[in-house]
Design a protein around this motif. Structure first.
Motif, PDB file in Angstrom:
ATOM      1  N   VAL A 198       2.118   8.973  -5.144  1.00 44.07           N
ATOM      2  CA  VAL A 198       1.126   7.887  -5.125  1.00 44.07           C
ATOM      3  C   VAL A 198      -0.042   8.232  -6.051  1.00 44.07           C
ATOM      4  O   VAL A 198      -0.497   7.412  -6.845  1.00 44.07           O
ATOM      5  CB  VAL A 198       0.634   7.633  -3.680  1.00 44.07           C
ATOM      6  CG1 VAL A 198      -0.633   6.781  -3.668  1.00 44.07           C
ATOM      7  CG2 VAL A 198       1.730   6.952  -2.864  1.00 44.07           C
ATOM      8  N   LEU A 199      -0.505   9.452  -5.939  1.00 47.56           N
ATOM      9  CA  LEU A 199      -1.653   9.860  -6.738  1.00 47.56           C
ATOM     10  C   LEU A 199      -1.241  10.560  -8.036  1.00 47.56           C
ATOM     11  O   LEU A 199      -1.915  10.463  -9.055  1.00 47.56           O
ATOM     12  CB  LEU A 199      -2.520  10.785  -5.868  1.00 47.56           C
ATOM     13  CG  LEU A 199      -3.908  11.149  -6.345  1.00 47.56           C
ATOM     14  CD1 LEU A 199      -4.831  11.304  -5.136  1.00 47.56           C
ATOM     15  CD2 LEU A 199      -3.882  12.468  -7.087  1.00 47.56           C
ATOM     16  N   SER A 237       0.855  -1.200   0.000  1.00 46.20           N
ATOM     17  CA  SER A 237       0.000   0.000   0.000  1.00 46.20           C
ATOM     18  C   SER A 237       0.878   1.233   0.000  1.00 46.20           C
ATOM     19  O   SER A 237       2.082   1.158   0.330  1.00 46.20           O
ATOM     20  CB  SER A 237      -0.910   0.028   1.240  1.00 46.20           C
ATOM     21  OG  SER A 237      -0.126   0.235   2.404  1.00 46.20           O
ATOM     22  N   GLY A 238       0.260   2.351  -0.343  1.00 39.71           N
ATOM     23  CA  GLY A 238       0.967   3.621  -0.275  1.00 39.71           C
ATOM     24  C   GLY A 238       1.355   3.952   1.159  1.00 39.71           C
ATOM     25  O   GLY A 238       2.421   4.521   1.419  1.00 39.71           O
ATOM     26  N   THR A 239       0.499   3.587   2.084  1.00 39.11           N
ATOM     27  CA  THR A 239       0.791   3.818   3.501  1.00 39.11           C
ATOM     28  C   THR A 239       2.077   3.110   3.907  1.00 39.11           C
ATOM     29  O   THR A 239       2.963   3.696   4.535  1.00 39.11           O
ATOM     30  CB  THR A 239      -0.367   3.288   4.379  1.00 39.11           C
ATOM     31  OG1 THR A 239      -1.540   4.040   4.087  1.00 39.11           O
ATOM     32  CG2 THR A 239      -0.041   3.388   5.853  1.00 39.11           C
ATOM     33  N   LYS A 249      -1.203   3.081  -5.873  1.00 39.89           N
ATOM     34  CA  LYS A 249      -2.387   3.164  -6.728  1.00 39.89           C
ATOM     35  C   LYS A 249      -2.176   2.557  -8.121  1.00 39.89           C
ATOM     36  O   LYS A 249      -2.195   1.353  -8.267  1.00 39.89           O
ATOM     37  CB  LYS A 249      -2.860   4.612  -6.808  1.00 39.89           C
ATOM     38  CG  LYS A 249      -3.328   5.140  -5.414  1.00 39.89           C
ATOM     39  CD  LYS A 249      -4.116   6.399  -5.533  1.00 39.89           C
ATOM     40  CE  LYS A 249      -4.384   7.094  -4.213  1.00 39.89           C
ATOM     41  NZ  LYS A 249      -5.502   6.567  -3.465  1.00 39.89           N
ATOM     42  N   TYR A 306      -1.414  14.390   2.534  1.00 39.62           N
ATOM     43  CA  TYR A 306      -1.813  13.024   2.893  1.00 39.62           C
ATOM     44  C   TYR A 306      -0.773  12.030   2.406  1.00 39.62           C
ATOM     45  O   TYR A 306      -0.450  11.992   1.220  1.00 39.62           O
ATOM     46  CB  TYR A 306      -3.193  12.666   2.314  1.00 39.62           C
ATOM     47  CG  TYR A 306      -3.651  11.314   2.818  1.00 39.62           C
ATOM     48  CD1 TYR A 306      -3.950  11.134   4.168  1.00 39.62           C
ATOM     49  CD2 TYR A 306      -3.740  10.213   1.971  1.00 39.62           C
ATOM     50  CE1 TYR A 306      -4.327   9.887   4.654  1.00 39.62           C
ATOM     51  CE2 TYR A 306      -4.128   8.964   2.453  1.00 39.62           C
ATOM     52  CZ  TYR A 306      -4.415   8.814   3.800  1.00 39.62           C
ATOM     53  OH  TYR A 306      -4.790   7.584   4.292  1.00 39.62           O
ATOM     54  N   HIS A 307      -0.265  11.232   3.339  1.00 34.82           N
ATOM     55  CA  HIS A 307       0.746  10.230   2.969  1.00 34.82           C
ATOM     56  C   HIS A 307       0.386   8.849   3.497  1.00 34.82           C
ATOM     57  O   HIS A 307       1.232   7.963   3.487  1.00 34.82           O
ATOM     58  CB  HIS A 307       2.125  10.673   3.474  1.00 34.82           C
ATOM     59  CG  HIS A 307       2.503  12.044   3.018  1.00 34.82           C
ATOM     60  ND1 HIS A 307       2.808  12.327   1.698  1.00 34.82           N
ATOM     61  CD2 HIS A 307       2.562  13.237   3.676  1.00 34.82           C
ATOM     62  CE1 HIS A 307       3.070  13.625   1.575  1.00 34.82           C
ATOM     63  NE2 HIS A 307       2.920  14.196   2.759  1.00 34.82           N
ATOM     64  N   GLY A 308      -0.844   8.673   3.989  1.00 35.45           N
ATOM     65  CA  GLY A 308      -1.274   7.348   4.419  1.00 35.45           C
ATOM     66  C   GLY A 308      -1.749   7.320   5.857  1.00 35.45           C
ATOM     67  O   GLY A 308      -1.681   8.308   6.588  1.00 35.45           O
ATOM     68  N   GLU A 357       3.467  16.217  -1.303  1.00 35.78           N
ATOM     69  CA  GLU A 357       2.814  15.799  -2.540  1.00 35.78           C
ATOM     70  C   GLU A 357       3.044  16.926  -3.559  1.00 35.78           C
ATOM     71  O   GLU A 357       2.870  18.099  -3.207  1.00 35.78           O
ATOM     72  CB  GLU A 357       1.301  15.676  -2.351  1.00 35.78           C
ATOM     73  CG  GLU A 357       0.837  14.582  -1.423  1.00 35.78           C
ATOM     74  CD  GLU A 357      -0.626  14.812  -1.044  1.00 35.78           C
ATOM     75  OE1 GLU A 357      -1.502  14.397  -1.799  1.00 35.78           O
ATOM     76  OE2 GLU A 357      -0.869  15.434   0.014  1.00 35.78           O
ATOM     77  N   ASP A 363       5.824  12.414  -2.672  1.00 39.43           N
ATOM     78  CA  ASP A 363       4.768  11.399  -2.684  1.00 39.43           C
ATOM     79  C   ASP A 363       4.000  11.496  -4.004  1.00 39.43           C
ATOM     80  O   ASP A 363       3.186  12.399  -4.198  1.00 39.43           O
ATOM     81  CB  ASP A 363       3.842  11.639  -1.489  1.00 39.43           C
ATOM     82  CG  ASP A 363       2.782  10.561  -1.361  1.00 39.43           C
ATOM     83  OD1 ASP A 363       2.476   9.894  -2.370  1.00 39.43           O
ATOM     84  OD2 ASP A 363       2.245  10.400  -0.248  1.00 39.43           O
ATOM     85  N   VAL A 405      -0.987  -2.209  -3.660  1.00 41.11           N
ATOM     86  CA  VAL A 405       0.425  -1.952  -3.981  1.00 41.11           C
ATOM     87  C   VAL A 405       0.937  -0.672  -3.354  1.00 41.11           C
ATOM     88  O   VAL A 405       0.181   0.236  -3.024  1.00 41.11           O
ATOM     89  CB  VAL A 405       0.622  -1.866  -5.522  1.00 41.11           C
ATOM     90  CG1 VAL A 405       0.218  -0.511  -6.066  1.00 41.11           C
ATOM     91  CG2 VAL A 405       2.054  -2.192  -5.937  1.00 41.11           C
TER      92      VAL A 405
HETATM   93  N1  PMP Z   1      -0.099   9.136  -0.467  1.00 41.16           N
HETATM   94  C1  PMP Z   1      -1.034   9.748  -1.207  1.00 41.16           C
HETATM   95  C2  PMP Z   1      -0.693  11.034  -1.898  1.00 41.16           C
HETATM   96  C3  PMP Z   1      -2.309   9.187  -1.332  1.00 41.16           C
HETATM   97  O1  PMP Z   1      -3.252   9.809  -2.063  1.00 41.16           O
HETATM   98  C4  PMP Z   1      -2.584   7.963  -0.675  1.00 41.16           C
HETATM   99  C5  PMP Z   1      -3.930   7.295  -0.767  1.00 41.16           C
HETATM  100  N2  PMP Z   1      -5.008   8.091  -1.034  1.00 41.16           N
HETATM  101  C6  PMP Z   1      -1.579   7.372   0.086  1.00 41.16           C
HETATM  102  C7  PMP Z   1      -0.340   7.979   0.160  1.00 41.16           C
HETATM  103  C8  PMP Z   1      -1.811   6.091   0.816  1.00 41.16           C
HETATM  104  O2  PMP Z   1      -1.961   5.035  -0.050  1.00 41.16           O
HETATM  105  P1  PMP Z   1      -2.790   3.738   0.388  1.00 41.16           P
HETATM  106  O3  PMP Z   1      -4.227   4.153   0.464  1.00 41.16           O
HETATM  107  O4  PMP Z   1      -2.504   2.746  -0.682  1.00 41.16           O
HETATM  108  O5  PMP Z   1      -2.257   3.305   1.713  1.00 41.16           O
END
Ligand code: PMP
Length: 430
Positions: free
Chosen positions: A244-245, A134-136, A269, A162-164, A209, A242, A277
């Motif tokens: 992720v998005l 996961s991103g978290t 994502k 937001y980073h998780g 981000e 970050d 993932v």
């Molecule tokens: N970082 C960002 C920028 C995100 O948008 C998200 C999820 N929305 C995450 C980390 C966390 O990812 P996950 O939901 O897969 O844990």
């Protein structure tokens, strides 16, 4: 009169909710059953809305079907993860072939090599990749590396970043300092510089981000992002970007657009092609911390680099070409213009934050953020439910993410439905 307006708003809300309940009785009873076995009836904060979330049974292309067999145009794609829509045939093919031959084992699989190579070839600052689920988890790993690297504990992030779902990150997302989390206003380079000059000796990493997603699609400009990166380096902290998005927004991630070279990049994502993932990418030197022969960080996981996820991810990343990114962006422009026009027709205020294929709607004269004082909460909730009644699925907070399989004709249909939802959401003057 204000009170008449409020009464009309309430009545409109009730009418919209009544329609929602009438259309979705099977989802209502599934949610009530879920409440017996799952706290609050679900497993994911972002998957709840009033009066109850829908239970979906099927997704295909741009569409989702619920338990009552209503179908919806999916304008969210699991919060941006499904960049090619549901059950994208090339991903499906790769996954079916993979699952038929077994789904997981201890030892390597070839797809993880291809996926890591694809990411490294696209993102200049990435030489090697470490996968998570996961991103978290990936954010957590980035923090672990930074702590080990610097011998420091704290992180600095943006208010509302937001980073998780990790306690250190959640305080910042909630807009609060925590014992291990310093926060500064996104976009305010001087505020980041000041914290780093005053408390730099205790800050292991700065997380940003390039576009704040969860907080309402707020882009950072190049001077801000590069300035924070430099200030982090000057203070001896790692700079973690970050993506992720935002990896869906440019072939090499937003860092390519703004000319950055972060120490670590966080992915998630879309790189899993619809499967769980996360990943971090960075220099060979930093990632050597995980070398199993002489590890400096103990990191393992039953499903890390899972063969099914990796097989799906390879297709998802490969098929996200520069041309398709541009296609999504053009559709988003059309959608945005149409929504603004439709809102004016329906007599609703609407402002939209928009970057590439993602946007956030704010039913107010000015776009704000989703974490601060949002004065359009009721109207946004009303529109969200009304949109569901008209077969449109967006995030409760107003986030929309397009996918590569969408067409201009689909956007026309979305706009027709959205205008009907806006008319429903607009309270009638009594
Ligand atoms: N970082 C960002 C920028 C995100 O948008 C998200 C999820 N929305 C995450 C980390 C966390 O990812 P996950 O939901 O897969 O844990």
């Amino acid at each position: 009169m204000v009170s008449d307006g409020a009464a009309a708003d309430r009545m409109q809300q009730q009418l919209i909710e009544k329609c929602y309940r009438e259309r979705t009785p099977a989802s209502a009873s599934a949610f009530s059953e879920a409440g017996k076995w799952l706290p609050g009836g679900n497993s994911r904060q972002a998957g709840y809305w009033n009066p109850y979330p829908l239970t979906f049974v099927r997704g295909e292309g741009c569409y989702l079907w619920d338990l009552d067999d209503n179908h919806y145009i999916d304008l969210l794609g699991n919060y941006t993860a499904l960049v090619h829509g549901h059950a994208y045939p090339p991903i499906l093919e790769a996954v079916l072939a993979r699952t038929a031959g077994g789904t997981c084992w201890v030892g390597n699989n070839e797809s993880q090599i291809y996926l890591a190579q694809l990411l490294a070839e696209r993102v200049a600052a990435v030489e090697q990749v470490r996968f998570t689920n996961s991103g978290t988890e990936a954010g957590n790993l980035a923090l672990m590396i930074a702590r080990k690297h610097s011998g420091r504990d704290k992180l600095l992030m943006a208010r509302g970043g937001y980073h998780g779902s990790l306690m250190e990150f959640e305080t910042g997302f909630g807009g609060r300092e925590g014992p291990l989390t310093c926060i500064a206003e996104y976009g305010n380079l001087a505020a980041f510089q000041q914290i780093l000059s005053e408390q730099g000796q205790s800050i292991a990493a700065v997380f940003l981000e390039p576009v704040m997603g969860a907080s309402g699609v707020i882009p950072g400009d190049s001077a801000f992002l590069n300035g924070v990166q430099q200030a982090a380096r000057d203070a001896g902290a790692l700079f973690v970007l970050d993506e992720v998005l935002t990896f869906r927004l440019a072939f090499g991630g937003v860092q390519q657009l703004v000319g950055m070279a972060p120490d670590l990049t966080v992915f998630g994502k879309l790189i899993g092609g619809g499967f769980p993932v996360g990943a971090i990418g960075g220099s060979r030197e930093l990632l050597a911390m995980f070398d199993p022969v002489s590890p400096r960080i103990f990191h393992t996981g039953t499903f890390n680099a899972n063969p099914v996820t990796m097989a799906a991810g390879v297709v998802s990343v490969k098929e996200l070409t520069a041309g398709r990114i541009a296609h999504m962006e053009a559709l988003a422009e059309k959608l945005k213009a149409g929504l603004v026009h439709g809102a004016a027709e329906a007599g609703l205020p609407l402002s939209i934050n928009h970057v590439g294929s993602i946007m956030n709607l704010f039913f107010s004269e000015q776009a704000t953020t989703t974490y601060g004082e949002r004065n359009d909460q009721e109207l946004t909730a009303r529109f969200h439910l009304a949109a569901l009644n008209h077969g449109l699925f967006i995030a409760p907070r107003g986030l929309i993410a397009l996918s590569t399989v969408m067409t201009e004709a689909l956007i026309d249909e979305v706009l027709e439905r959205a205008v009907l939802a806006m008319i429903d959401a607009a309270a009638q003057t009594p």
